[in-house]
Every structure is written in C-alpha cells, then in structure tokens.
Design a protein around this motif. Structure first.
Motif, mmCIF file in Angstrom:
data_model
loop_
_atom_site.group_PDB
_atom_site.id
_atom_site.type_symbol
_atom_site.label_atom_id
_atom_site.label_comp_id
_atom_site.label_asym_id
_atom_site.label_seq_id
_atom_site.Cartn_x
_atom_site.Cartn_y
_atom_site.Cartn_z
ATOM 1 N N THR A 1 0.795 -1.229 0.000
ATOM 2 C CA THR A 1 0.000 0.000 0.000
ATOM 3 C C THR A 1 0.826 1.277 0.000
ATOM 4 N N ARG A 2 2.144 1.178 0.155
ATOM 5 C CA ARG A 2 2.966 2.379 0.327
ATOM 6 C C ARG A 2 4.073 2.487 -0.710
ATOM 7 N N LEU A 3 4.317 3.710 -1.116
ATOM 8 C CA LEU A 3 5.460 4.049 -1.939
ATOM 9 C C LEU A 3 6.543 4.498 -0.965
ATOM 10 N N ARG A 4 7.659 3.760 -0.898
ATOM 11 C CA ARG A 4 8.703 4.008 0.102
ATOM 12 C C ARG A 4 9.932 4.598 -0.568
ATOM 13 N N MET A 5 10.344 5.776 -0.058
ATOM 14 C CA MET A 5 11.480 6.471 -0.656
ATOM 15 C C MET A 5 12.503 6.836 0.409
ATOM 16 N N ARG A 6 13.761 6.668 0.074
ATOM 17 C CA ARG A 6 14.860 7.223 0.874
ATOM 18 C C ARG A 6 15.306 8.465 0.120
ATOM 19 N N LEU A 7 15.356 9.581 0.829
ATOM 20 C CA LEU A 7 15.617 10.857 0.185
ATOM 21 C C LEU A 7 16.960 11.435 0.606
ATOM 22 N N SER B 1 1.971 18.221 3.748
ATOM 23 C CA SER B 1 0.529 18.481 3.705
ATOM 24 C C SER B 1 0.021 18.573 2.265
ATOM 25 N N LYS B 2 0.849 19.100 1.348
ATOM 26 C CA LYS B 2 0.447 19.160 -0.061
ATOM 27 C C LYS B 2 0.326 17.759 -0.648
ATOM 28 N N ILE B 3 1.243 16.867 -0.258
ATOM 29 C CA ILE B 3 1.186 15.485 -0.742
ATOM 30 C C ILE B 3 -0.060 14.801 -0.201
ATOM 31 N N GLU B 4 -0.356 15.001 1.086
ATOM 32 C CA GLU B 4 -1.542 14.388 1.692
ATOM 33 C C GLU B 4 -2.835 14.894 1.061
ATOM 34 N N ASP B 5 -2.825 16.127 0.529
ATOM 35 C CA ASP B 5 -4.018 16.704 -0.088
ATOM 36 C C ASP B 5 -4.274 16.190 -1.503
ATOM 37 N N GLY C 1 -6.034 10.502 -4.197
ATOM 38 C CA GLY C 1 -5.394 9.205 -4.350
ATOM 39 C C GLY C 1 -4.376 8.913 -3.269
ATOM 40 N N VAL C 2 -3.970 9.927 -2.495
ATOM 41 C CA VAL C 2 -3.029 9.722 -1.398
ATOM 42 C C VAL C 2 -3.813 9.660 -0.095
ATOM 43 N N ILE C 3 -3.586 8.604 0.675
ATOM 44 C CA ILE C 3 -4.286 8.427 1.948
ATOM 45 C C ILE C 3 -3.579 9.201 3.045
ATOM 46 N N SER C 4 -2.272 9.014 3.171
ATOM 47 C CA SER C 4 -1.493 9.754 4.170
ATOM 48 C C SER C 4 -0.016 9.669 3.819
ATOM 49 N N VAL C 5 0.795 10.363 4.626
ATOM 50 C CA VAL C 5 2.247 10.353 4.466
ATOM 51 C C VAL C 5 2.853 10.012 5.820
ATOM 52 N N VAL C 6 3.823 9.097 5.813
ATOM 53 C CA VAL C 6 4.481 8.667 7.047
ATOM 54 C C VAL C 6 5.988 8.818 6.859
ATOM 55 N N GLU C 7 6.634 9.433 7.843
ATOM 56 C CA GLU C 7 8.091 9.495 7.854
ATOM 57 C C GLU C 7 8.557 8.578 8.965
ATOM 58 N N LYS C 8 9.190 7.454 8.573
ATOM 59 C CA LYS C 8 9.524 6.426 9.547
ATOM 60 C C LYS C 8 10.803 5.718 9.135
ATOM 61 N N ALA C 9 11.684 5.516 10.100
ATOM 62 C CA ALA C 9 12.915 4.737 9.915
ATOM 63 C C ALA C 9 13.743 5.215 8.727
ATOM 64 N N PHE D 1 10.577 8.038 3.613
ATOM 65 C CA PHE D 1 9.428 8.894 3.382
ATOM 66 C C PHE D 1 8.412 8.009 2.680
ATOM 67 N N GLN D 2 7.326 7.686 3.356
ATOM 68 C CA GLN D 2 6.361 6.722 2.839
ATOM 69 C C GLN D 2 5.058 7.433 2.488
ATOM 70 N N VAL D 3 4.607 7.224 1.250
ATOM 71 C CA VAL D 3 3.342 7.784 0.800
ATOM 72 C C VAL D 3 2.347 6.634 0.713
ATOM 73 N N VAL D 4 1.317 6.683 1.559
ATOM 74 C CA VAL D 4 0.306 5.626 1.599
ATOM 75 C C VAL D 4 -0.706 5.916 0.499
ATOM 76 N N ILE D 5 -0.773 5.014 -0.474
ATOM 77 C CA ILE D 5 -1.632 5.207 -1.641
ATOM 78 C C ILE D 5 -2.764 4.189 -1.673
#
Length: 137
Positions: free
Chosen positions: A31-37, A48-52, A55-63, A66-70
């Motif tokens: 369910t997530r697009l996972r990126m190391r930036l 907040s722009k990405i979350e808006d 098609g994007v459910i939420s954004v999580v920054e973890k470990a 940068f994860q975009v929940v789609i």
C-alpha cells in the motif's frame, strides 16, 4: 472522490518530494510508496500538499523513509514512475550511507521477530482468561 490518473499522481508526488534527483532509492509494499531521500526537509515541507493529493491516503516518515500511503494501486504508480524517469528498481544503493539511528534498527529487528507471534500471544491470553473464568464458576 475523483479518481486521478496514476501517472499524474506519480508525477505530482515526484515533484513534491524534490524531484528524482532527491530520491536515493524507491521501493513499494502493498500500500505504500517508500522512498529514501537525500534531503528529507524538502519533502517534509510539502507533506501536507502530498496528503491533499487525490489518491493519497497519508504520508508517514519512519525509519529514514518517506512513505506515501496510496492503497492497492501503488504498484501501478511505482511502475509508471520507474518507466518514465531515470529511477531504477534497485532495492538499496550500497554506496549511500544509511542515516538511520542504531536504536531504530534494533527496534526494527525486535519488531520483525515478535510481530508474527502477536496473534499467538493474544490468543493464549484470551484462552487463559476463559480458563480462569471457567474455574471461578
């Protein structure tokens, strides 16, 4: 909710995280697009722009990711990003230093070990409660 073409959504996410030059590695799960930036501050400013985006459910920054929940159509967006950019399907670039905290790495290993055991532990706790209840009657 208006359905956005996955190609357009992928391009918008790519622009908001700082472009393909800011992405060190990119993968996805169910369910997530996972990126190391390279520069996480750029993406965090646009969180907040990405979350808006539709098609994007939420954004999580973890470990360090940068994860975009789609949702379930993330493989389509991922494939179109890979096909339309110079990004490749490498899981991780060995030449890039991993900036994750050692404590987070240890906790990730511990979570990986105990997560499969959680249903067993919960079930045994419920069973123990039922046994105690039956003995008290």
């Amino acid at each position: 909710m208006r359905k956005m073409s996955s190609n357009n959504l992928g391009k918008r996410i790519l622009n908001l995280v700082g472009g393909e030059n800011n992405i060190v590695s990119i993968t996805h799960c169910a369910t997530r697009l996972r990126m190391r930036l390279s520069n996480t501050k750029l993406a965090s400013e646009n969180k907040s722009k990405i979350e808006d985006l539709n098609g994007v459910i939420s954004v999580v920054e973890k470990a360090g990711q940068f994860q975009v929940v789609i949702g379930p159509n993330v493989p389509t967006i991922y494939d179109e990003l890979i096909d339309n950019t110079s990004l490749n399907k490498q899981i991780e670039n060995e030449n890039v230093s991993d900036n994750t905290n050692w404590f987070l790495k240890v906790m990730d290993v511990v979570a990986g070990i105990f997560t499969p055991l959680l249903p067993l532990l919960a079930g045994s706790g419920v069973f123990r409660g039922l046994v105690l209840l039956a003995n008290s009657i």
